[in-house]
Write a protein that holds these residues in place. Structure first.
Motif, short mmCIF file in Angstrom:
data_model
loop_
_atom_site.label_atom_id
_atom_site.label_comp_id
_atom_site.label_asym_id
_atom_site.label_seq_id
_atom_site.Cartn_x
_atom_site.Cartn_y
_atom_site.Cartn_z
N CYS A 90 0.85 -1.19 0.00
CA CYS A 90 0.00 0.00 0.00
C CYS A 90 0.88 1.24 0.00
O CYS A 90 2.02 1.21 0.48
N ILE A 91 0.33 2.31 -0.53
CA ILE A 91 1.01 3.60 -0.46
C ILE A 91 -0.04 4.62 -0.04
O ILE A 91 -1.19 4.57 -0.48
N PHE A 92 0.33 5.50 0.86
CA PHE A 92 -0.56 6.49 1.45
C PHE A 92 -0.23 7.82 0.81
O PHE A 92 0.79 8.44 1.12
N LEU A 93 -1.06 8.27 -0.11
CA LEU A 93 -0.80 9.52 -0.83
C LEU A 93 -1.50 10.67 -0.12
O LEU A 93 -2.73 10.74 -0.12
N LYS A 128 0.48 15.02 6.45
CA LYS A 128 1.37 13.89 6.75
C LYS A 128 1.34 13.45 8.21
O LYS A 128 1.83 12.39 8.54
N GLU A 161 -0.73 6.18 9.76
CA GLU A 161 -0.86 5.18 8.70
C GLU A 161 -1.94 4.17 9.09
O GLU A 161 -1.92 3.62 10.18
N PHE A 210 3.11 -0.71 4.15
CA PHE A 210 3.05 0.59 3.49
C PHE A 210 4.47 0.98 3.07
O PHE A 210 5.41 0.79 3.82
N GLN A 267 7.01 3.95 0.77
CA GLN A 267 7.08 5.35 0.36
C GLN A 267 7.06 5.48 -1.17
O GLN A 267 6.70 6.52 -1.69
N GLU A 268 7.47 4.42 -1.85
CA GLU A 268 7.43 4.42 -3.31
C GLU A 268 7.40 2.99 -3.82
O GLU A 268 7.83 2.07 -3.12
N MET A 292 5.29 7.70 -5.87
CA MET A 292 5.87 8.14 -4.60
C MET A 292 4.80 8.73 -3.69
O MET A 292 3.88 9.40 -4.16
N ASP A 293 4.94 8.50 -2.38
CA ASP A 293 3.93 8.99 -1.44
C ASP A 293 3.96 10.51 -1.27
O ASP A 293 3.02 11.08 -0.75
N ASN A 294 5.02 11.16 -1.73
CA ASN A 294 5.07 12.63 -1.63
C ASN A 294 4.50 13.32 -2.87
O ASN A 294 4.61 14.51 -3.03
#
Length: 135
Positions: free
Chosen positions: A88-91, A97, A101, A113, A115-116, A125-127
């Motif tokens: 999973c990725i949290f966008l 931020k 999570e 989870f 980051q990318e 990417m999550d950023n």
């Protein structure tokens, strides 16, 4: 389904055909759920291509429901999920931020989870940046 078919390797010639055959009905099921994001003026809750699937939800509960639907479909048709490759990725926008999570499960397995992650030749990417693709 035979044992040989279940163990079909990703490089097999028939894989795209079999993937489409099994996922068409799953896509119909997922698309019938009232869980959507708007992507380029189109509502989406899943993407699938070349043996990979991505579920998209604006809410944690919606994502869990999408994953549960996939798991139930897989059990019905004797399809195996690779729990170690499922991530999973949290966008979130930078200003959000601080939000903790969430916990998402595939059956009893808590999903990791990241980051990318790579998807179809791109790095998600999550950023919300795309700098890893150009490095």
């Amino acid at each position: 389904m035979t044992e040989n078919l279940r163990r079909l390797r990703q490089k097999a010639i028939l894989l795209p055909y079999l993937f489409n055959m099994y996922t068409d009905a799953l896509n119909v099921k997922l698309n019938s759920l009232p869980i959507v994001c708007i992507v380029n003026e189109t509502t989406k809750n899943n993407l699938c291509y070349a043996g990979d699937m991505v579920q998209i939800s604006p809410l944690v509960e919606g994502l869990q429901r999408l994953i549960d639907t996939c798991r139930q479909y897989a059990e019905e048709f004797d399809i195996l999920h690779n729990e170690t490759k499922t991530q999973c990725i949290f966008l979130l926008l930078r200003s959000l931020k601080h939000i903790a999570e969430p916990q998402i499960f595939l059956g009893n397995h808590r999903l990791e989870f990241v980051q990318e992650f790579p998807y179809l030749g791109h790095i998600i990417m999550d950023n919300l940046k795309d700098t890893s693709d150009t490095e």
